[in-house]
Design a protein around this motif. Structure first.
Motif, short mmCIF file in Angstrom:
data_model
loop_
_atom_site.label_atom_id
_atom_site.label_comp_id
_atom_site.label_asym_id
_atom_site.label_seq_id
_atom_site.Cartn_x
_atom_site.Cartn_y
_atom_site.Cartn_z
N VAL A 1 -20.25 21.73 -3.26
CA VAL A 1 -19.52 20.45 -3.29
C VAL A 1 -19.78 19.75 -1.96
O VAL A 1 -19.43 20.26 -0.90
CB VAL A 1 -18.00 20.67 -3.47
N LYS A 2 -20.39 18.55 -2.03
CA LYS A 2 -20.78 17.89 -0.78
C LYS A 2 -19.69 16.99 -0.22
O LYS A 2 -19.49 16.92 0.97
CB LYS A 2 -22.08 17.11 -0.97
N PHE A 3 -19.02 16.26 -1.08
CA PHE A 3 -17.92 15.43 -0.57
C PHE A 3 -17.00 14.98 -1.69
O PHE A 3 -17.31 15.17 -2.87
CB PHE A 3 -18.42 14.22 0.25
N CYS A 4 -15.87 14.41 -1.28
CA CYS A 4 -14.92 13.83 -2.24
C CYS A 4 -14.93 12.32 -2.06
O CYS A 4 -14.84 11.82 -0.93
CB CYS A 4 -13.52 14.38 -1.95
N TYR A 5 -15.07 11.60 -3.16
CA TYR A 5 -15.09 10.14 -3.12
C TYR A 5 -13.74 9.58 -3.57
O TYR A 5 -13.24 9.95 -4.63
CB TYR A 5 -16.19 9.63 -4.07
N THR A 6 -13.17 8.72 -2.75
CA THR A 6 -11.87 8.12 -3.11
C THR A 6 -11.81 6.65 -2.70
O THR A 6 -12.45 6.24 -1.74
CB THR A 6 -10.71 8.93 -2.49
N ILE A 7 -11.05 5.88 -3.47
CA ILE A 7 -10.81 4.45 -3.17
C ILE A 7 -9.30 4.35 -2.95
O ILE A 7 -8.54 4.08 -3.89
CB ILE A 7 -11.24 3.56 -4.35
N PRO A 8 -8.80 4.59 -1.74
CA PRO A 8 -7.36 4.74 -1.56
C PRO A 8 -6.57 3.47 -1.82
O PRO A 8 -5.39 3.55 -2.19
CB PRO A 8 -7.21 5.18 -0.10
N ASN A 9 -7.19 2.32 -1.61
CA ASN A 9 -6.45 1.06 -1.79
C ASN A 9 -6.90 0.33 -3.03
O ASN A 9 -8.02 -0.16 -3.11
CB ASN A 9 -6.66 0.15 -0.58
N PHE A 10 -5.98 0.24 -4.02
CA PHE A 10 -6.21 -0.59 -5.19
C PHE A 10 -7.53 -0.22 -5.86
O PHE A 10 -8.43 -1.04 -6.04
CB PHE A 10 -6.14 -2.07 -4.79
N ASN A 11 -7.57 1.07 -6.19
CA ASN A 11 -8.73 1.67 -6.86
C ASN A 11 -9.33 0.73 -7.91
O ASN A 11 -8.60 0.08 -8.66
CB ASN A 11 -8.25 3.00 -7.48
N ASN A 12 -10.62 0.65 -7.91
CA ASN A 12 -11.37 0.00 -8.97
C ASN A 12 -11.75 1.11 -9.94
O ASN A 12 -12.51 1.98 -9.55
CB ASN A 12 -12.62 -0.66 -8.35
N PRO A 13 -11.14 1.19 -11.11
CA PRO A 13 -10.55 0.13 -11.92
C PRO A 13 -9.02 0.13 -12.06
O PRO A 13 -8.51 -0.75 -12.77
CB PRO A 13 -11.12 0.46 -13.30
N THR A 14 -8.27 1.04 -11.48
CA THR A 14 -6.84 1.14 -11.88
C THR A 14 -5.91 0.21 -11.10
O THR A 14 -4.80 -0.06 -11.54
CB THR A 14 -6.30 2.58 -11.70
N GLY A 15 -6.33 -0.20 -9.89
CA GLY A 15 -5.43 -0.97 -9.03
C GLY A 15 -4.41 -0.12 -8.30
O GLY A 15 -3.58 -0.65 -7.56
N LEU A 16 -4.47 1.21 -8.46
CA LEU A 16 -3.48 2.08 -7.82
C LEU A 16 -3.79 2.28 -6.34
O LEU A 16 -4.95 2.30 -5.94
CB LEU A 16 -3.45 3.45 -8.52
N ARG A 17 -2.74 2.47 -5.55
CA ARG A 17 -2.92 2.69 -4.11
C ARG A 17 -2.28 4.01 -3.70
O ARG A 17 -1.14 4.29 -4.09
CB ARG A 17 -2.28 1.54 -3.33
N GLN A 18 -3.00 4.79 -2.90
CA GLN A 18 -2.42 6.04 -2.39
C GLN A 18 -1.28 5.74 -1.43
O GLN A 18 -1.42 4.88 -0.56
CB GLN A 18 -3.48 6.83 -1.59
#
Ligand code: PMP
Length: 433
Positions: free
Chosen positions: A182-199
């Protein structure tokens, strides 16, 4: 005669056998293949993710760019360094300080949009068959890059507060137990595309703690962080932990995507690799665009401009949520994003977003089917609806037209007794909103 798919392709394309194995996974982006129909004037497109930049100070910008060429032409139209212009890298540090990041200009590598930064990071780390764990659903363009380097994308579930740390831990341990790297974890913490959710901030710390115990690198893809619509930006993952995170930023949503300028901030050794990768990919990122953005940041009140964008997107989000509240059938659910561009809708049981698309376009509304945001075929009961581009009345009208399509589809499903999920929908997880 019925030839197998592969033979037929061979006969049509004389170079079929010559293509590199890495091209086999490439497919047209779900969004791009929709562009032609969705951009017909009679169709309300809730599909594309184009920022609405008509309100930029275009006249001032034109004067400023003309002056830039007149006074600095020989420099701003010349080749330059692969890492990017130092003055802009300093200004980028100022932009990132809004999310609590304390970085130096030397930590930053400029790229052709954050899309190219994704490519540089992936080519730097991925051997064919390596695993990338990615929150699911994830940005379709990131999945495309990962697959183009023959990575295996393993999704990790999200809830309202973002990527679930325990799911991340289990996914990585399961991959490692199966002998996978496993090389890395990809995350979109702010307003994920496509869900709009924010960590949440707490969730960010938990994810970092899991990454620490697993010795895992995180890719923090953050084009929407400054487009919080109800409150201010949250501290970036990179602000808590500099050595475990590669942060990707972009001017595409807070200024204009046509300049194609984004950036990566990485631990020192990784940064050196990214610069080498950038050099071999482009020699240097677009120099004129860098000077243009640098001058914009120096001469324009860009914070106030972002605030104007936020007000404009807030109105559009309101139109979308009001429209969905008014027109969606029972059994549908959707996220209520605090920022960014997107709402993620889950259809009532038995409906499939891909097969409804043709009817939707006939009824003059377009969306992106959910399967494009997963590497493994999930998402058939989901669709991404964007509120960034059409004006509010059009967005509202789009939800009304979508409501008609869904009401009709439910009617048909009931007529044929399709009250249980269709086969395609059966593996879809429960809505995360
Ligand atoms: N990451 C995410 C999550 C995105 O939504 C986008 C664009 N839609 C990008 C990266 C790429 O943006 P750009 O290359 O314009 O910076």
């Amino acid at each position: 005669m019925n030839l197998p798919e592969q033979r037929r392709e061979t006969r049509l394309d004389r170079y079929f056998d010559a293509y590199a194995a890495r091209t086999k996974g490439l497919k047209a982006s779900a969004v791009r293949s929709l562009f032609a129909v969705a951009s017909r004037p009679e169709v309300v497109s809730l599909a594309g993710g184009m920022p609405n930049i008509a309100d930029l100070p275009l006249g001032n910008l034109a004067d400023s760019l003309a002056d830039l060429i007149r006074t600095g032409g020989p420099q701003v139209l010349q080749y330059s360094s692969a890492q990017g212009e130092e003055a802009l890298r300093e200004q980028i540090c100022e932009v990132m300080s809004l999310e609590g990041i304390a970085a130096q200009a030397d930590d930053v590598v400029i790229s052709c949009g954050s899309q190219q930064a994704l490519d540089l990071v992936t080519r730097t780390f991925i051997e064919p068959g390596d695993v990338i764990v990615a929150e699911g659903p994830s940005y379709v363009g990131a999945i495309g890059v990962f697959q183009s380097y023959q990575a295996q994308v393993v999704h990790v579930a999200m809830d309202e507060a973002g990527l679930i740390p325990e799911a991340l831990r289990q996914a990585v341990l399961a991959c490692r137990a199966a002998g996978r790297t496993v090389k890395f974890c990809y995350t979109i913490p702010n307003f994920n595309n496509p869900t709009g959710l924010r960590q949440t901030v707490e969730r960010r710390k938990e994810i970092l703690a899991v990454a620490e115990t697993l010795d895992l690198l995180l890719i923090e893809d953050n084009p929407y962080g400054l487009l919080a619509l109800d409150d201010g930006p949250l501290p970036a993952l990179r602000s808590f932990e500099a050595e475990r995170v590669i942060y990707l930023g972009s001017f595409s949503k807070t200024f204009a995507p046509g300049f194609r300028i984004g950036w990566a901030v990485a631990p020192a050794a990784v940064k050196e690799k990214l610069i080498l990768a950038q050099e071999s990919a482009t020699l240097c990122p677009p120099v004129f665009s860098q000077f243009a953005i640098s001058r914009y940041l120096a001469t324009w009140d860009w914070r106030a401009q972002i605030d104007r964008f936020r007000v404009m997107y807030r109105d559009r989000r309101a139109a979308m949520l009001e429209g969905l509240d008014a027109h969606m059938p029972a059994g549908a659910s959707w996220t209520r994003p605090g920022g960014g561009f997107f709402v993620w809708l889950t259809l009532p049981e038995g409906l499939d977003s891909q097969s409804l698309l043709a009817q939707a376009v006939t009824n003059r509304v377009a969306y992106v089917p959910g399967t494009g945001f997963y590497a493994d075929g999930l998402g058939s009961r989901n669709m991404r609806l964007s509120y960034c581009f059409p004006p509010p009345d059009q967005i509202y009208e789009g939800t009304r037209r979508l409501g008609e399509v869904l009401a009709e589809a439910i009617d048909v499903a009931q007529t044929f007794g399709l009250t249980t999920p269709l086969p395609l929908a059966s593996s879809n997880p429960e809505p995360e909103n």
